[in-house]
Design an enzyme around this catalytic site. Sequence first.
Site, short mmCIF file in Angstrom:
data_model
loop_
_atom_site.label_atom_id
_atom_site.label_comp_id
_atom_site.label_asym_id
_atom_site.label_seq_id
_atom_site.Cartn_x
_atom_site.Cartn_y
_atom_site.Cartn_z
CG PHE A 106 -1.83 -1.09 1.41
CD1 PHE A 106 -3.15 -0.97 1.00
CD2 PHE A 106 -1.41 -2.29 1.97
CE1 PHE A 106 -4.03 -2.03 1.15
CE2 PHE A 106 -2.29 -3.35 2.12
CZ PHE A 106 -3.61 -3.23 1.72
CG ASP A 107 0.97 5.91 -1.60
OD1 ASP A 107 2.13 6.20 -1.28
OD2 ASP A 107 0.06 6.75 -1.73
CG LEU A 108 1.32 6.34 4.89
CD1 LEU A 108 0.45 5.27 5.55
CD2 LEU A 108 2.60 6.54 5.68
CG ASP A 126 -2.82 8.71 -3.72
OD1 ASP A 126 -1.81 8.13 -3.25
OD2 ASP A 126 -2.97 9.95 -3.68
#
Length: 209
Positions: free
Chosen positions: A8-10, A162
């Site tokens: 996951f990106d943060l 995102d």
Amino acid sequence: MTVRAVLFDLDGTLIDTIPLIRWTFERVFADFGLPWENGEVLHTVGLPLREIAARYMPDRADEFMERYAAFQKTRFRELTRAYPGAVETLATIKSAGYRTGVVTSKRREPALASLALTGLDQHIEAVVTADDVTKPKPDPEPVFKALELLHTRPQNAAYIGDSWYDVVAGKQAGVTTVGATWGIASREQLAEHAPDIIVDSWDEFLANL
């Protein structure tokens, strides 16, 4: 997708810090007398702060970073929140046996602080930050580092983020790429970089695992 590990990106993916990032940049730009230009700097969200600082103030990048960190700390707790459904999604993924990791361009200290504040840290096994690599996103090095920590091959992993930096890094690493539309980039902007999947919600993401 048939995967064993989910990365996951943060910022803009797991945690809603876009208002905090915008507010902080506004303060820094005002402090240094830099032209705001309709928030053009927000298009760099996803890159390491050092790279952004060098782009806007090449001769005073360290000072830019120090000012940014100082401003951000004043509203960090107030403006750092997990996106609705993020904690529950991570819990579901972990309980289903998937390995989990975060790959972010954030520096290690604020990244770990954000994960702890939101409770996301309970469900994350590996964290790779801008401080842990030589070449940050959109280079694939951070993704490869996370896969190494999780003992997972690229073909058995997915990376959701995102921004186009996330998509490009994931594609170059050979993992399944997922664009999330609730962060900094629009669906159209994500589609330009051809992620394998674009999702509008955590439910949709889980349905594709």
